[in-house]
Design a protein around this motif. Structure first.
Motif, short mmCIF file in Angstrom:
data_model
loop_
_atom_site.label_atom_id
_atom_site.label_comp_id
_atom_site.label_asym_id
_atom_site.label_seq_id
_atom_site.Cartn_x
_atom_site.Cartn_y
_atom_site.Cartn_z
N GLU A 31 0.81 -1.22 0.00
CA GLU A 31 0.00 0.00 0.00
C GLU A 31 0.84 1.26 0.00
OE1 GLU A 31 -4.03 -1.66 2.25
OE2 GLU A 31 -2.54 -0.51 3.39
N ARG B 165 -3.01 -7.96 -4.52
CA ARG B 165 -4.12 -7.08 -4.15
C ARG B 165 -3.89 -5.65 -4.64
NH1 ARG B 165 -4.29 -4.33 0.76
NH2 ARG B 165 -6.32 -3.42 1.24
N GLN C 147 -9.62 -9.69 -4.31
CA GLN C 147 -9.73 -8.89 -3.09
C GLN C 147 -9.49 -7.41 -3.38
OE1 GLN C 147 -10.48 -10.16 0.27
NE2 GLN C 147 -10.98 -7.99 0.27
N TYR D 199 -12.54 -6.04 -5.09
CA TYR D 199 -13.63 -5.91 -4.11
C TYR D 199 -13.43 -4.69 -3.22
CZ TYR D 199 -16.47 -6.76 0.02
OH TYR D 199 -17.35 -6.62 1.06
N ASP D 200 -12.21 -4.50 -2.75
CA ASP D 200 -11.92 -3.35 -1.88
C ASP D 200 -12.26 -2.04 -2.57
OD1 ASP D 200 -10.98 -5.11 0.03
OD2 ASP D 200 -8.86 -4.79 -0.44
N TYR E 235 -16.15 -1.80 -2.97
CA TYR E 235 -16.81 -1.55 -1.68
C TYR E 235 -16.66 -0.07 -1.29
CZ TYR E 235 -17.98 -1.92 3.28
OH TYR E 235 -18.53 -1.74 4.52
N SER F 233 -17.66 -11.12 -1.75
CA SER F 233 -16.96 -11.41 -0.49
C SER F 233 -16.98 -12.89 -0.16
CB SER F 233 -17.61 -10.62 0.64
OG SER F 233 -17.01 -10.93 1.88
#
Length: 337
Positions: free
Chosen positions: A21, A78, A253, A256-257, A260, A287
């Protein structure tokens, strides 16, 4: 049965997630646009010990289990698949053949440099007519005067052409109906590497075509027993499927993050779209499928760590998470409008 990750696993996840990140995310889009190999990020991954996670400490690796390796691959993917495949291909395909099948001299020569990330490793299986049909290899290696002389080509090979690439282990016919694996160091005369290939995705990953014309390496570069190449790379591919399956989970994932978070922000008809049941259903399905895929990956990794047969579990995990990532990314695109 214990589904709880150990403290070491959880610490590794936090460490890799923070790196992905804070260091990968800010430059991922730029690297992709420019098709630029992430040398600085690879060096930082090496400093973190991520380039030799499952390799024993005696060779400079982290000595961790396969579950740890899967977690790290997932967390990198990710954020960015190019960075993740660079690490995963280096480990599963470039380093593991030498660790599993190399003699003491080969291990001492290559493993410390590979596990530390000083150099990258590659595996040359795919040819225009050999890949899925792994036994159709046409590259040949002939014994001459104490050397193996290689002629042939490979295509779609990851990590072979960077400035820090160290070697490629290739499949080659050493006789009719006989396949062996041979280590070819970068810089060997007769070993030529094409410019990077143009791709639609994973553009910061190094992908090349390799050609061998009277490329001579010492007899001692034969990896393991002569004629055992097919069995060797089938075992390598079993392990590699775990890391590719972990990439499928990580990609899903990440999508999805993003979906969301966007669903909480996007306003329609006076409220966030996350308040609409149609969007909620999509997020719930995403999820659920991601968690199912993650458990398939962890189960395959656990079986491998226990020394149990894991080939079927790895193939199932790779099949499911490959399809899963496609479904989740498509749903995320729909949520983004």
């Amino acid at each position: 049965m214990n589904y709880e990750l150990s403290e070491e696993h959880q610490l590794l996840r936090r460490t890799v997630r923070d790196f992905a990140e804070s260091r990968v995310a800010p430059v991922a889009a730029e690297l992709d646009r420019e098709s630029r190999f992430p040398y600085e990020l690879v060096a930082e991954m090496a400093e973190l010990g991520l380039m030799g996670i499952p390799i024993p400490e005696q060779y400079g690796g982290a000595g961790a289990d396969t579950v740890s390796y899967a977690i790290a691959v997932e967390e990198l993917t990710r954020i960015d698949s190019s960075v993740a495949i660079t690490m995963a291909a280096h480990t599963s395909l470039g380093t593991m053949p030498i660790y599993l099948f190399g003699n003491d001299a080969q291990k001492d020569e290559w493993l410390p440099r590979l596990a530390s990330g000083e150099v990258l490793g590659a595996f040359g299986l795919t040819e225009p007519n050999a890949g899925s049909d792994a036994g159709a290899t046409r590259t040949r290696a002939e014994q001459r005067d104490g050397q193996w002389v290689v002629n042939g080509s490979k295509i779609f090979i990851t990590n072979a052409g960077t400035d820090i690439s160290g070697c490629v282990t290739i499949t080659a016919c050493t006789a009719d109906d006989e396949i062996s694996n041979v280590i070819v160091p970068n810089g060997t005369p007769g070993y030529d590497i094409s410019p990077p290939m143009h791709k639609l995705g994973w553009r910061a990953s190094d992908t090349r075509e390799l050609s061998f014309k009277d490329c001579a390496v010492p007899e001692g570069n034969l990896l393991g027993e002569r004629g055992r190449g097919f069995a060797q790379f089938m075992e390598i591919l079993d392990g590699g499927r775990i890391s590719v399956a972990a990439m499928g989970v990580g990609l899903a994932q990440g999508a999805y993050d993003l979906a969301y978070a966007y669903a909480q922000e996007r306003q329609q008809f006076g409220k966030p779209i996350a308040k609409f049941q149609a969007v909620q259903f999509q997020l719930a399905d995403m999820s659920t499928e991601i968690e199912a895929g993650r458990q398939l990956v962890y189960r395959a990794a656990w079986l491998k760590d226990q020394g149990k047969p894991f080939g079927l579990a790895a193939a199932q995990a790779k099949l499911y998470t490959g399809l899963l990532s496609n479904r989740v990314v498509n749903a995320a695109l729909q949520i983004h409008g």
